[in-house]
Design an enzyme around this catalytic site. Structure first.
Site, PDB file in Angstrom:
ATOM      1  N   GLY A 137      80.899  26.588  43.783  1.00  0.00           N
ATOM      2  CA  GLY A 137      79.765  26.346  43.494  1.00  0.00           C
ATOM      3  C   GLY A 137      78.686  26.660  44.568  1.00  0.00           C
ATOM      4  N   GLY A 139      77.734  30.195  46.311  1.00  0.00           N
ATOM      5  CA  GLY A 139      77.810  31.378  46.763  1.00  0.00           C
ATOM      6  C   GLY A 139      76.547  31.861  47.693  1.00  0.00           C
ATOM      7  N   GLY A 346      79.589  64.510  33.482  1.00  0.00           N
ATOM      8  CA  GLY A 346      80.220  64.611  32.071  1.00  0.00           C
ATOM      9  C   GLY A 346      81.773  63.764  32.122  1.00  0.00           C
ATOM     10  CD  GLU A 370      78.149  41.523  54.389  1.00  0.00           C
ATOM     11  OE1 GLU A 370      77.227  41.541  54.804  1.00  0.00           O
ATOM     12  OE2 GLU A 370      79.040  42.055  54.255  1.00  0.00           O
ATOM     13  CB  SER A 373      70.209  42.764  44.086  1.00  0.00           C
ATOM     14  OG  SER A 373      70.807  43.815  44.360  1.00  0.00           O
TER      15      SER A 373
END
Length: 407
Positions: A137, A139, A346, A370, A373
């Site tokens: 719970g 991070g 491809g 770490e 974003s």
């Protein structure tokens, strides 16, 4: 030297590192088992002197080929090292980075006894380190850390709770563990402890993750720690965590730039050779413009990473903002570049064993760990509004408790 160019000595060192990674480290990486610590690879990093660069020193065992030029020491040297290894062997880069993340708190805040017992073997690659911050719970919210360190006498605590998504767990030999010693104090009530893996009451479970290295959960059932296990000072563990993350965050960007560079070079070679529609792929304007965009974004990310690392080495005050910007820019850029490279190659790029198939799997995680974003954007905004140059009436209220821990 400026932050925006490398001198010939630095450039030569990066080339040597790429060759070393390709010839000496990649064969060891290929023999590793996914989801397990590759101890021969870690030991090789130590034998070659590469782990010494993580701890602001070049050990006497480092070979001339791996000794960084003086101008490439510090955070910038670490970025050049990580970018060069990532370009040629992502597994070697990751093994090196995880050693640094787990053992840097010992190097920076450990006692002489702690450094002798644990840092010395970690630098040699004989002891595997891990950084245990994230929880189920908590991070990216340090104030939410729930691993309890309850007092047990005058100078001892008992750790009770869980850690989750810990790289190198459960196979590490020791952990830098962050636990709450003062309830209700937010980030100010956290203490960093050095906890050996064999400490009674500590158990670990591997997690099945999209990752070539082990990631696991740790359970603490009344694990005893004493003042001799504290890294830094009691209730000052948040500083230990942030110092470590600020040092390594720009170099996460360097890891991403290395992967982007490898994808870009593979794309240049492929589009120059591949026949299509009566010519080469590179002759199609849509392809050429795509490659130009990939190259421009990669170079921009590289420059931001170098600038952030140089600012760290100079001790400038805005390290948190610069580091967050560098990591954000570089990891998002790498995702874009690798994805574009797959598109231009491809179907062949999706074959197991292809370089781009490997990079496509590797490039996703750095946008999360770490500090994801979104967390980096929060840090950047917080630092911008905290700048005295911003008019007071235009600033929005900021949280009183800091944030930005590792995921």
């Amino acid at each position: 030297m400026t932050a925006f160019s490398l001198n010939p000595e630095q450039t030569a060192w990066c080339a040597e590192l790429r060759t070393l990674a390709d010839e000496r480290l990649r064969p060891l990486a290929e023999k590793g088992e996914p989801g397990r610590v590759n101890r021969p690879l870690v030991e090789a990093l130590g034998e070659l002197g590469l782990l010494d660069h993580l701890f602001a020193g070049e050990g006497p065992g480092a070979s001339p080929a791996t000794r960084a030029p003086h101008a490439a020491s510090g955070a910038l040297g670490l970025c050049l090292l990580r970018e060069s290894l990532a370009y040629a062997c992502t597994e070697a880069e990751t093994a090196l980075a995880l050693q640094g993340l787990g053992a840097h708190p010992v190097a920076a805040y450990g006692s002489a006894r702690q450094r002798e017992q644990w840092l010395t073997p970690a630098r040699a690659g004989r002891a595997v380190a891990a950084f245990a911050l994230s929880e189920p719970g908590a991070g990216s919210d340090a104030a939410a850390l729930a691993l309890s360190a309850a007092p047990d006498g005058a100078s001892a605590w008992r750790l009770t709770g869980e850690k989750c998504w810990i790289s190198n767990a459960p196979e590490a030999d020791f952990y830098t563990v962050f636990a709450r010693t003062t309830p209700g104090a937010g980030a100010r009530g956290v203490t960093a402890f050095l906890v050996p893996a064999d400490r009674a009451g500590l158990t670990g479970t591997p997690l099945d993750m999209l990752s070539p290295h082990p990631i696991g959960a740790l359970a603490f059932d009344g694990v005893t720690v004493t003042g001799d296990d504290v890294l830094g000072e009691p209730d000052r563990g948040f500083r230990v965590a942030m110092t470590t993350l600020n040092r390594f965050r720009p170099s996460v960007g360097a890891f991403a730039v290395g992967m982007a560079g490898a994808a870009l070079d593979a794309t240049l070679a492929h589009t120059a050779q591949r026949d299509a529609f009566g010519g080469k792929l590179k002759d199609l304007q849509a392809v050429a413009h795509q490659v130009a965009e990939m190259a421009t974004r990669t170079e921009a990310a590289r420059l931001m990473v170098h600038a952030a690392a140089a600012a760290y080495d100079r001790g400038e005050p805005d390290i948190a903002r610069r580091a967050a910007m560098a990591k954000l820019m570089a990891t998002e850029t790498a995702q874009y570049v690798v994805d574009a490279a797959v598109q231009l190659h491809g179907a062949r790029a999706l074959q197991r064993g292809h370089l781009l198939e490997h990079l496509y799997r590797e490039v996703r995680a750095p946008r999360i760990y770490e500090g994801a974003s979104e967390v980096q954007r929060t840090i950047i905004a917080k630092e911008l509004y905290a700048d005295p140059a911003v008019p007071a009436q235009s600033a929005t209220p900021q949280p009183t408790t800091p944030e930005e821990t590792s995921a």
